[in-house]
Design a protein around this motif. Sequence first.
Motif, mmCIF file in Angstrom:
data_model
loop_
_atom_site.group_PDB
_atom_site.id
_atom_site.type_symbol
_atom_site.label_atom_id
_atom_site.label_comp_id
_atom_site.label_asym_id
_atom_site.label_seq_id
_atom_site.Cartn_x
_atom_site.Cartn_y
_atom_site.Cartn_z
ATOM 1 N N UNK A 222 12.593 10.110 10.167
ATOM 2 C CA UNK A 222 13.318 10.404 8.777
ATOM 3 C C UNK A 222 13.697 8.203 8.621
ATOM 4 N N UNK A 223 12.620 7.356 9.978
ATOM 5 C CA UNK A 223 12.940 6.483 9.568
ATOM 6 C C UNK A 223 11.568 6.403 8.137
ATOM 7 N N UNK A 224 12.464 4.874 7.289
ATOM 8 C CA UNK A 224 11.981 4.379 5.741
ATOM 9 C C UNK A 224 10.613 3.714 6.132
ATOM 10 N N UNK A 225 9.739 3.625 5.981
ATOM 11 C CA UNK A 225 8.305 2.730 6.158
ATOM 12 C C UNK A 225 7.782 1.694 5.203
ATOM 13 N N UNK A 226 7.039 0.921 5.223
ATOM 14 C CA UNK A 226 6.663 0.257 4.340
ATOM 15 C C UNK A 226 5.120 -0.504 4.426
ATOM 16 N N UNK A 227 3.822 -0.229 4.139
ATOM 17 C CA UNK A 227 2.602 -0.972 4.184
ATOM 18 C C UNK A 227 2.169 -2.118 3.675
ATOM 19 N N UNK A 228 1.570 -2.771 4.085
ATOM 20 C CA UNK A 228 1.158 -4.377 3.227
ATOM 21 C C UNK A 228 -0.280 -4.478 3.874
ATOM 22 N N UNK A 229 -1.253 -4.734 3.017
ATOM 23 C CA UNK A 229 -3.174 -4.417 3.545
ATOM 24 C C UNK A 229 -3.232 -6.571 3.092
ATOM 25 N N UNK A 230 -3.972 -6.788 3.924
ATOM 26 C CA UNK A 230 -5.403 -7.760 3.407
ATOM 27 C C UNK A 230 -5.924 -8.544 4.020
ATOM 28 N N UNK A 231 -7.172 -8.850 3.237
ATOM 29 C CA UNK A 231 -8.150 -9.450 3.478
ATOM 30 C C UNK A 231 -8.335 -10.679 3.487
ATOM 31 N N UNK A 232 -9.407 -11.510 3.886
ATOM 32 C CA UNK A 232 -9.665 -12.929 3.994
ATOM 33 C C UNK A 232 -10.773 -13.270 4.440
ATOM 34 N N UNK B 93 0.716 -0.885 0.243
ATOM 35 C CA UNK B 93 0.025 0.019 -0.403
ATOM 36 C C UNK B 93 0.734 1.374 -0.206
ATOM 37 N N UNK B 94 2.351 1.009 0.050
ATOM 38 C CA UNK B 94 2.802 2.338 0.099
ATOM 39 C C UNK B 94 4.145 2.103 0.414
ATOM 40 N N UNK B 95 4.725 3.451 0.417
ATOM 41 C CA UNK B 95 6.073 3.376 1.398
ATOM 42 C C UNK B 95 6.465 5.094 2.129
ATOM 43 N N UNK B 96 7.069 5.122 2.657
ATOM 44 C CA UNK B 96 6.955 7.017 3.481
ATOM 45 C C UNK B 96 7.834 7.091 3.885
ATOM 46 N N UNK B 97 7.954 8.130 4.936
ATOM 47 C CA UNK B 97 8.953 7.926 6.373
ATOM 48 C C UNK B 97 8.157 8.806 6.886
ATOM 49 N N UNK B 98 8.634 7.901 8.377
ATOM 50 C CA UNK B 98 7.841 8.597 9.755
ATOM 51 C C UNK B 98 8.531 9.595 10.655
ATOM 52 N N UNK C 182 3.013 -2.602 9.050
ATOM 53 C CA UNK C 182 3.302 -1.062 9.027
ATOM 54 C C UNK C 182 5.287 -1.473 8.917
ATOM 55 N N UNK C 183 5.623 -1.539 8.335
ATOM 56 C CA UNK C 183 7.136 -1.949 9.070
ATOM 57 C C UNK C 183 7.973 -0.957 8.452
ATOM 58 N N UNK C 184 8.751 -0.905 9.564
ATOM 59 C CA UNK C 184 10.465 0.014 10.106
ATOM 60 C C UNK C 184 11.589 -0.606 9.269
ATOM 61 N N UNK C 185 12.426 0.164 8.436
ATOM 62 C CA UNK C 185 13.436 -0.273 7.351
ATOM 63 C C UNK C 185 14.212 -0.451 9.048
ATOM 64 N N UNK C 186 14.992 -1.249 9.005
ATOM 65 C CA UNK C 186 16.139 -1.534 10.238
ATOM 66 C C UNK C 186 18.103 -1.951 8.981
#
Length: 74
Positions: free
Chosen positions: A29-39, A21-26, A70-74
């Motif tokens: 300034x940390x890199x973020x990425x997001x994912x989503x699912x429904x079932x 669903x997207x990438x960004x920064x918090x 939502x995850x933060x890149x390390x």
Amino acid sequence: VTGDLSLNGTSKTITVSVEHVGDGKNQRGQDLTGFHTTFTLDRSEFGMNYGVVEGGGGVGKIVDVIISVEGIKK
């Protein structure tokens, strides 16, 4: 994504479509990425039969599951 879903002491292998669903920064300034699912799943396949009433009422036998991560890149 394919993996094992464990609920109420029962595990089943499931496959779900996951949307990036997207990438960004918090604010830090940390890199973020997001994912989503429904079932949907049948609760009775995991031994959850409490409140299930045939023909409606009570608790639904078939339920929708929504997972957002939502995850933060390390």
